[in-house]
Motif scaffolding. Structure first.
Motif, PDB file in Angstrom:
ATOM      1  N   GLU A 193      -5.694   3.648  -4.681  1.00  0.00           N
ATOM      2  CA  GLU A 193      -4.287   2.877  -4.421  1.00  0.00           C
ATOM      3  C   GLU A 193      -3.534   2.987  -5.602  1.00  0.00           C
ATOM      4  O   GLU A 193      -2.234   2.997  -5.561  1.00  0.00           O
ATOM      5  N   ILE A 194      -4.242   2.874  -6.893  1.00  0.00           N
ATOM      6  CA  ILE A 194      -3.150   2.965  -8.075  1.00  0.00           C
ATOM      7  C   ILE A 194      -2.897   4.462  -7.999  1.00  0.00           C
ATOM      8  O   ILE A 194      -1.388   4.458  -8.289  1.00  0.00           O
ATOM      9  N   TYR A 195      -3.424   5.183  -7.912  1.00  0.00           N
ATOM     10  CA  TYR A 195      -2.823   6.831  -7.823  1.00  0.00           C
ATOM     11  C   TYR A 195      -1.840   7.000  -6.804  1.00  0.00           C
ATOM     12  O   TYR A 195      -0.645   7.643  -7.254  1.00  0.00           O
ATOM     13  N   GLU A 196      -2.107   6.454  -5.805  1.00  0.00           N
ATOM     14  CA  GLU A 196      -1.274   6.699  -4.476  1.00  0.00           C
ATOM     15  C   GLU A 196       0.282   5.986  -4.775  1.00  0.00           C
ATOM     16  O   GLU A 196       1.190   6.454  -4.418  1.00  0.00           O
ATOM     17  N   ALA A 197       0.187   4.883  -5.342  1.00  0.00           N
ATOM     18  CA  ALA A 197       1.204   3.921  -5.588  1.00  0.00           C
ATOM     19  C   ALA A 197       2.272   4.644  -6.574  1.00  0.00           C
ATOM     20  O   ALA A 197       3.530   5.072  -6.356  1.00  0.00           O
ATOM     21  N   VAL A 198       1.596   5.307  -7.632  1.00  0.00           N
ATOM     22  CA  VAL A 198       2.244   6.099  -8.585  1.00  0.00           C
ATOM     23  C   VAL A 198       2.928   7.241  -8.314  1.00  0.00           C
ATOM     24  O   VAL A 198       3.862   7.680  -8.362  1.00  0.00           O
TER      25      VAL A 198
END
Length: 302
Positions: A193-198
């Motif tokens: 989710e961190i990568y997707e948000a970025v």
């Protein structure tokens, strides 16, 4: 356990500690003692000479040349290996297209990891002999490729201008695969989710690597840096088998210099032990400085 925990602890810890002291700590201490003698290695005579070996070492141009090569390896091998390892691991972890499944890795990532990791299953001796054949001036793979396109090939390991860089390239090649797998395993623990948000915010993959991945993987990168720094300060096996410090001492490193001093024509075990003592403190200092300089606050995520 009927007699308490301490007899159990002593029973299982004392023998390994004794073995470690006898076979690891004791040789180190003997090296310190031998470095203050003129022992030739094959005789019973070992006359104390104090710090004479270290004074000779200070004025030894061959040792300084080897140390210079080690410093260059120390500056380049960790940087190149970690950068390439992070790049390939990032591409394998999030190099695919962004779709309904979110951030995905490239197709066939498991195969790529196997290919990258393959040098790790080979002995260092095999790697050195393999690349000696690749660098063969007339029949090697690189020379044949250049001849195919009409270019003349250098002598690679036979030229002082190229030999050092050829060995450095092999050092990086032989280590990158392990750190691709290591960094990839660390990235798999980071919530996607961190990568997707970025990425949804419009950040490029390079920005994601620099601003997100690297801070989250900093502890792993720091450990990798220490191991690679120690490897760069050694590099004995690859250099000794590929070039033996030549041509014209252009690839000489501290490990080869110590080996040649002890087992070459001079057989000066006392002087070689002095080189080993200096190498010990140099490696220890680099490891401690790397841990100190690279210390950062741990980033927690849930």
């Amino acid at each position: 356990m009927r007699h308490g925990k301490w007899p159990l602890i002593v029973t299982f810890t004392v023998p390994p500690v004794l073995l470690y002291v006898v076979f690891v700590v004791s040789p180190y201490l003997q090296a310190f003692q031998i470095s203050t003698t003129d022992w030739l290695g094959y005789s019973a005579e070992a006359n104390p000479v104090g710090l004479a070996n270290f004074k000779t070492l200070w004025h030894d141009d061959y040792v300084w040349n080897a140390l210079k090569n080690n410093v260059i390896l120390l500056a380049l091998v960790p940087v190149l290996t970690i950068v390439l390892g992070l790049f390939f691991a990032t591409m394998l972890a999030m190099g695919g297209r962004k779709g309904r499944a979110g951030v995905t890795g490239v197709r066939g990532g498991a195969l790529y990891r196997t290919v990258y990791f393959f040098p790790q299953v080979l002995s260092v001796v095999i790697i050195a002999l393999l690349w000696k054949e690749v660098y063969h001036p007339s029949q090697g793979l690189l020379s044949a490729a250049l001849h195919t396109v009409g270019l003349s090939a250098p002598t690679w390991l036979g030229d002082p201008a190229t030999a050092f860089w050829c060995v450095l390239a092999v050092m990086v090649w032989s280590n990158v695969g392990f750190y691709v797998v290591l960094f990839g395993a660390a990235m798999s623990a980071v919530p996607k989710e961190i990568y997707e948000a970025v990425l949804l915010d419009g950040a490029s993959r390079f920005t994601t690597l620099r601003r997100v991945t690297l801070p989250l993987l900093w502890d792993t990168v720091q450990v990798a840096w220490v191991y690679l720094a120690i490897f760069a300060l050694d590099g004995f096996v690859l250099v000794q088998l590929m070039t033996n410090g030549g041509p014209n001492f252009s690839t000489d490193v501290i490990g080869v210099r110590m080996y040649d001093t002890a087992f070459g024509t001079e057989t000066k075990f006392g002087y070689a032990s002095a080189i080993g003592v200096v190498m010990f403190f140099l490696t220890l200092s680099v490891a401690v400085l790397s841990l100190r300089v690279g210390r950062r606050d741990r980033i927690e995520y849930s």
